[in-house]
Design an enzyme around this catalytic site. Structure first.
Site, PDB file in Angstrom:
ATOM      1  CG  ASP A  69      -2.077   0.932   1.065  1.00 15.99           C
ATOM      2  OD1 ASP A  69      -2.678   0.930  -0.024  1.00 15.99           O
ATOM      3  OD2 ASP A  69      -2.396   1.691   1.999  1.00 15.99           O
ATOM      4  NE  ARG A 178       5.213   1.025  -5.593  1.00 18.59           N
ATOM      5  CZ  ARG A 178       5.048   2.269  -6.007  1.00 18.59           C
ATOM      6  NH1 ARG A 178       5.879   2.828  -6.860  1.00 18.59           N
ATOM      7  NH2 ARG A 178       4.012   2.972  -5.590  1.00 18.59           N
TER       8      ARG A 178
HETATM    9  P1  IMP Z   1      -1.851   1.641  -4.175  1.00 21.35           P
HETATM   10  O1  IMP Z   1      -0.506   1.488  -3.493  1.00 21.35           O
HETATM   11  O2  IMP Z   1      -1.989   0.740  -5.353  1.00 21.35           O
HETATM   12  O3  IMP Z   1      -2.958   1.599  -3.202  1.00 21.35           O
HETATM   13  O4  IMP Z   1      -1.906   3.096  -4.831  1.00 21.35           O
HETATM   14  C1  IMP Z   1      -1.435   4.206  -4.190  1.00 21.35           C
HETATM   15  C2  IMP Z   1      -1.645   5.498  -4.957  1.00 21.35           C
HETATM   16  O5  IMP Z   1      -0.665   6.398  -4.431  1.00 21.35           O
HETATM   17  C3  IMP Z   1      -1.395   5.431  -6.442  1.00 21.35           C
HETATM   18  O6  IMP Z   1      -2.562   5.193  -7.167  1.00 21.35           O
HETATM   19  C4  IMP Z   1      -0.867   6.846  -6.725  1.00 21.35           C
HETATM   20  O7  IMP Z   1      -1.913   7.753  -6.763  1.00 21.35           O
HETATM   21  C5  IMP Z   1      -0.074   7.148  -5.453  1.00 21.35           C
HETATM   22  N1  IMP Z   1       1.328   6.736  -5.581  1.00 21.35           N
HETATM   23  C6  IMP Z   1       1.945   5.731  -4.902  1.00 21.35           C
HETATM   24  N2  IMP Z   1       3.227   5.620  -5.273  1.00 21.35           N
HETATM   25  C7  IMP Z   1       3.422   6.554  -6.222  1.00 21.35           C
HETATM   26  C8  IMP Z   1       4.562   6.917  -7.004  1.00 21.35           C
HETATM   27  O8  IMP Z   1       5.659   6.320  -6.948  1.00 21.35           O
HETATM   28  N3  IMP Z   1       4.373   7.932  -7.862  1.00 21.35           N
HETATM   29  C9  IMP Z   1       3.195   8.592  -7.988  1.00 21.35           C
HETATM   30  N4  IMP Z   1       2.110   8.299  -7.306  1.00 21.35           N
HETATM   31  C10 IMP Z   1       2.215   7.275  -6.410  1.00 21.35           C
END
Ligand code: IMP
Length: 197
Positions: A69, A178
């Protein structure tokens, strides 16, 4: 070969984990192989939500499970959009979301922000750990760059003087939230491999 399930519906994430884990001897599985599981992300931290996802899926499969997440925290907006990053201004594209965030931050003395990523690894009903990475930066005055995704065009990385959307994937991975969390996960799995070798 050891089996590992990646609990995400995002094929890009599955591919990235596969590239990293297969060389360590893991056979990587994904959600397309099992019946759909509805998971409510009710946690109030990235770690809690990663654990909820990983535990929910792990109950249905007999193998180690990874879920992650991530999101963007902006200090002067009370750390919004935070755990709601994916759902923030739902229905709008990121060009719009990014313009809104820049407007909300305009004039603020503190433009600091951070990307956070939590990876949960569930090894059994009661055995879990999390790996967290944080990339510190600032909200840019204007969006810049076409690489990356999501909020990258408005996230200024101080050591490069560029947004994370202007960095190459290699540059971003080497410092990103990440990248850090993944390297911590891989270090743990490597150590575990050596113990059982
Ligand atoms: P999830 O981790 O799939 O729940 O998504 C997290 C959300 O955070 C993504 O859809 C993006 O909007 C944002 N996000 C997370 N990591 C990044 C990144 O490395 N660059 C840009 N946006 C990010």
């Amino acid at each position: 070969m050891k089996d590992i399930m990646i609990a995400t519906g995002n094929p890009n994430k599955v591919r990235e984990y596969r590239e990293m884990l297969e060389p360590l001897g893991y056979k990587v599985h994904d959600l397309s192989e099992i019946e759909h599981i509805e998971v409510e992300e009710t946690g109030d931290t990235f770690e809690a939500n990663a654990l909820i996802k990983a535990f929910s899926v792990n109950r249905s499969v007999n193998m180690m499970t990874i879920a992650d997440d991530s999101g963007l925290e902006i200090t002067c907006l009370n750390n919004e959009p935070g755990i709601h990053s994916a759902r923030y201004l739902a229905g709008h594209d990121y060009a719009y979301k990014n313009r809104v965030l820049i407007e909300r931050v305009r004039g603020a003395a503190d433009r600091s922000a951070r990307f956070v990523c939590a990876i949960a690894l569930v090894e059994g009903e009661k055995k879990a750990r999390t790996f967290v990475g944080v990339m510190e930066g600032e909200i840019a005055e204007e969006p810049r760059g076409n690489n990356g995704f999501g909020y990258d065009p408005i996230f200024l990385v101080p050591q490069y003087g560029m947004t994370s959307a202007q960095l190459t994937p290699e540059q971003k991975n080497s410092i990103s939230h990440r990248g850090q969390a993944t390297r911590a996960l891989l270090a743990y799995l490597n150590e575990k491999n050596e113990e059982t070798a």
